[in-house]
Design a protein around this motif. Sequence first.
Motif, short mmCIF file in Angstrom:
data_model
loop_
_atom_site.label_atom_id
_atom_site.label_comp_id
_atom_site.label_asym_id
_atom_site.label_seq_id
_atom_site.Cartn_x
_atom_site.Cartn_y
_atom_site.Cartn_z
N ARG A 41 49.32 24.96 0.18
CA ARG A 41 50.21 25.65 1.39
C ARG A 41 50.76 26.91 0.87
NH1 ARG A 41 51.26 22.78 6.12
NH2 ARG A 41 50.32 20.81 5.97
N GLY A 42 51.01 27.00 -0.56
CA GLY A 42 51.64 28.22 -0.91
C GLY A 42 50.72 29.18 -1.35
N LEU A 43 49.31 29.34 -1.25
CA LEU A 43 48.39 29.89 -1.72
C LEU A 43 48.30 31.13 -0.46
CD1 LEU A 43 45.80 27.88 -2.98
CD2 LEU A 43 47.38 29.08 -4.11
N PRO A 44 48.09 32.61 -0.67
CA PRO A 44 48.04 33.22 0.51
C PRO A 44 46.62 33.06 1.18
CG PRO A 44 47.47 34.30 -1.82
CD PRO A 44 48.08 33.00 -2.26
N GLU A 45 45.64 32.52 0.63
CA GLU A 45 44.40 32.16 1.33
C GLU A 45 44.50 31.12 2.33
OE1 GLU A 45 43.50 33.78 -2.71
OE2 GLU A 45 44.72 31.98 -1.85
N TYR A 46 45.69 30.28 2.37
CA TYR A 46 45.81 29.12 3.10
C TYR A 46 45.55 29.42 4.44
CZ TYR A 46 47.44 24.76 4.85
OH TYR A 46 47.57 23.30 5.59
N GLY A 47 46.20 30.37 5.10
CA GLY A 47 45.93 30.56 6.68
C GLY A 47 44.46 30.73 6.97
N CYS A 48 43.83 31.67 6.11
CA CYS A 48 42.56 31.99 6.46
C CYS A 48 41.50 30.62 6.39
CB CYS A 48 41.91 33.10 5.55
SG CYS A 48 42.59 34.67 5.89
N LEU A 49 41.73 29.89 5.39
CA LEU A 49 41.02 28.70 5.19
C LEU A 49 41.63 27.83 6.30
CD1 LEU A 49 41.06 28.43 1.56
CD2 LEU A 49 39.21 28.70 2.82
N LEU A 50 42.42 27.34 6.79
CA LEU A 50 42.52 26.68 8.00
C LEU A 50 41.80 27.22 9.02
CD1 LEU A 50 46.25 25.41 8.93
CD2 LEU A 50 44.95 26.33 10.71
N GLU A 51 42.03 28.38 9.58
CA GLU A 51 41.30 28.91 10.51
C GLU A 51 39.70 28.58 10.27
OE1 GLU A 51 40.63 32.94 13.15
OE2 GLU A 51 42.12 33.04 11.62
N LEU A 52 39.15 28.82 9.25
CA LEU A 52 37.88 28.79 8.78
C LEU A 52 37.54 26.98 9.03
CD1 LEU A 52 35.51 30.50 7.84
CD2 LEU A 52 35.93 29.45 5.39
#
Length: 294
Positions: A134-145
């Motif tokens: 959850r602290g990774l910057p890519e988390y939001g994009c991977l959640l949407e993906l």
Amino acid sequence: MRSEPLPWPPVAAQAASLLEEAADLLVLHRDFAAAVERCEAGCDSLGPGSGSGTGPVPESSAEVKCSLCVVGIQALAEMNRWREVLPWVLQYYHRPERLPPKVLELCILLYSKVKEPQVMLEVGSSWLRDQTNRGLPEYGCLLELCLLHVLLPLGRFKEAEELVRSCDLLDSQQQQTLLGAICESRRQWAQREETHSAAEEQEDAATETLLGALSQKLLAVLTLLRRALRSMSSHLCLLPYKKMLLATLLLYLVVVRLDPASPTSLPFIYKLVQLFRQAWAAVFSPVHRSPVKD
């Protein structure tokens, strides 16, 4: 004075050399099998601790290992060996939540392209629920993906809503956008279900109509067969059964019970033959005639 970049450890340098060879084999020579072999050799040279969450790992080794897996995934996909991709990756990272974001992204896109999103359902859910990720910057994009390419195509709407509402990294506008996408996907899913149910009902009705027509034909055939059997039985009832039984008995005595080679049986056989002829004429002649005298 500009500082010089730190040299890579010998193990990472060897893996980086194998990575370069694998990339050349993939892009320039199109030798995908050899590229996979170089990637496997590079990952094995880094050892089980590199990027697998089992201990402190130099950043250079983790980056090289991630790049090796990316090249390996592309090579396996080019050979249409996409079923091997996820097991192949997990043998080097062991746990789904330890997959690098770039590797997870490629796996989601690959299995979505081949219409097998269920393969990534458990892996994607485990990765997104991990507190470290959850602290990774890519988390939001991977959640949407994962939401668009795994959960929604599988109809997991409730799980998708819970995942969006529990994510603190999304602002209110992002949450509303994703929840709107979930609502639209649910509406389309329900519409497809209704269309599918209507098509099944039409198919069932057509099948019942066809079976009804076949049943009517079968019933007509059985009726004709019953009439034919009844007619045959009525004709058989008109035959003189007693005369037929007498003829059968005489034939049995001549063929089975008497020994034709015996001299004493000849006169008796002659008489039986005469009786048999008379019985035959009486049974099968159209008009009853008196027995022929010798």
